[in-house]
Write an enzyme that holds these catalytic residues in place. Structure first.
Site, PDB file in Angstrom:
ATOM      1  N   HIS A  93      -0.922  -7.017  -2.472  1.00  0.00           N
ATOM      2  CA  HIS A  93      -0.846  -7.833  -3.696  1.00  0.00           C
ATOM      3  C   HIS A  93      -2.104  -8.680  -3.786  1.00  0.00           C
ATOM      4  O   HIS A  93      -2.581  -9.195  -2.781  1.00  0.00           O
ATOM      5  CB  HIS A  93       0.372  -8.766  -3.637  1.00  0.00           C
ATOM      6  CG  HIS A  93       0.325  -9.878  -4.649  1.00  0.00           C
ATOM      7  ND1 HIS A  93       0.755  -9.728  -5.942  1.00  0.00           N
ATOM      8  CD2 HIS A  93      -0.149 -11.149  -4.562  1.00  0.00           C
ATOM      9  CE1 HIS A  93       0.570 -10.873  -6.598  1.00  0.00           C
ATOM     10  NE2 HIS A  93       0.029 -11.746  -5.784  1.00  0.00           N
ATOM     11  N   LYS A 110       1.448  -6.116   2.126  1.00  0.00           N
ATOM     12  CA  LYS A 110       2.903  -5.994   2.048  1.00  0.00           C
ATOM     13  C   LYS A 110       3.447  -5.264   3.291  1.00  0.00           C
ATOM     14  O   LYS A 110       2.670  -4.672   4.060  1.00  0.00           O
ATOM     15  CB  LYS A 110       3.263  -5.261   0.751  1.00  0.00           C
ATOM     16  CG  LYS A 110       2.832  -6.046  -0.502  1.00  0.00           C
ATOM     17  CD  LYS A 110       3.163  -5.262  -1.764  1.00  0.00           C
ATOM     18  CE  LYS A 110       2.769  -6.040  -3.007  1.00  0.00           C
ATOM     19  NZ  LYS A 110       3.065  -5.287  -4.245  1.00  0.00           N
TER      20      LYS A 110
END
Ligand code: CMP
Length: 144
Positions: A116, A10
């Protein structure tokens, strides 16, 4: 075909210089890199990726976070890579992730949790199709 998962570093992970460290952890474990993109995503694309969470109160903030800077999107392949990848990453909330995991070592806030990883083989297939519509890269059979 061997199991594959979708992993995204991210914007906070990119900005904090954790890209090499994260890729290294997956490589050293023995997984195979099958796709990698460094890109900024559009709001609509981030909303699609997180569509299952659209009713959550944090959805708007989550989308803002994902579009706030470039991300690294990857396909990793190997035996049990979905579940093992989740273990390498650690619990979603860094307050609960164990030291030795990526979030346990590098994150404090659930809203800035660095990385993620797909939560099931089904999600992995959907996420890989969304982020890599052209499909994974091919290794020579002698290499993998
Ligand atoms: P991720 O593994 O990408 O899956 C969904 C994401 O939603 C999660 O990591 C967090 O970044 C975010 N998230 C989940 N719960 C919360 C929360 N309570 N507050 C803010 N963000 C959250």
């Amino acid at each position: 075909m061997a199991e594959q998962t979708f992993i995204m570093i991210k914007p906070d992970g990119v900005q904090r210089g954790l890209v090499g460290e994260i890729i290294s952890r997956f490589e050293k474990k023995g997984f195979y890199l099958k796709g990698l993109k460094f890109l900024n995503v559009e709001r609509a694309f981030a909303e699609k990726h997180y569509a299952d969470l659209s009713a959550k109160p944090f959805f708007g903030g989550l989308v803002e976070y994902i579009v706030s800077g470039p991300v690294v999107a990857m396909i990793w392949e190997g035996k049990n890579v979905v579940l093992t990848g989740r273990k390498i990453i650690g619990a979603t909330n860094p307050a609960q992730s164990e030291p030795g995991t990526i979030r346990g070592d590098f994150a404090v806030e659930i809203g800035r949790n660095v990385i993620h990883g797909s939560d099931s083989v089904d999600s992995a297939n959907k996420e890989i199709a969304l982020w890599f519509p052209e499909g994974p890269a091919n290794w020579q059979s002698s290499q993998h």
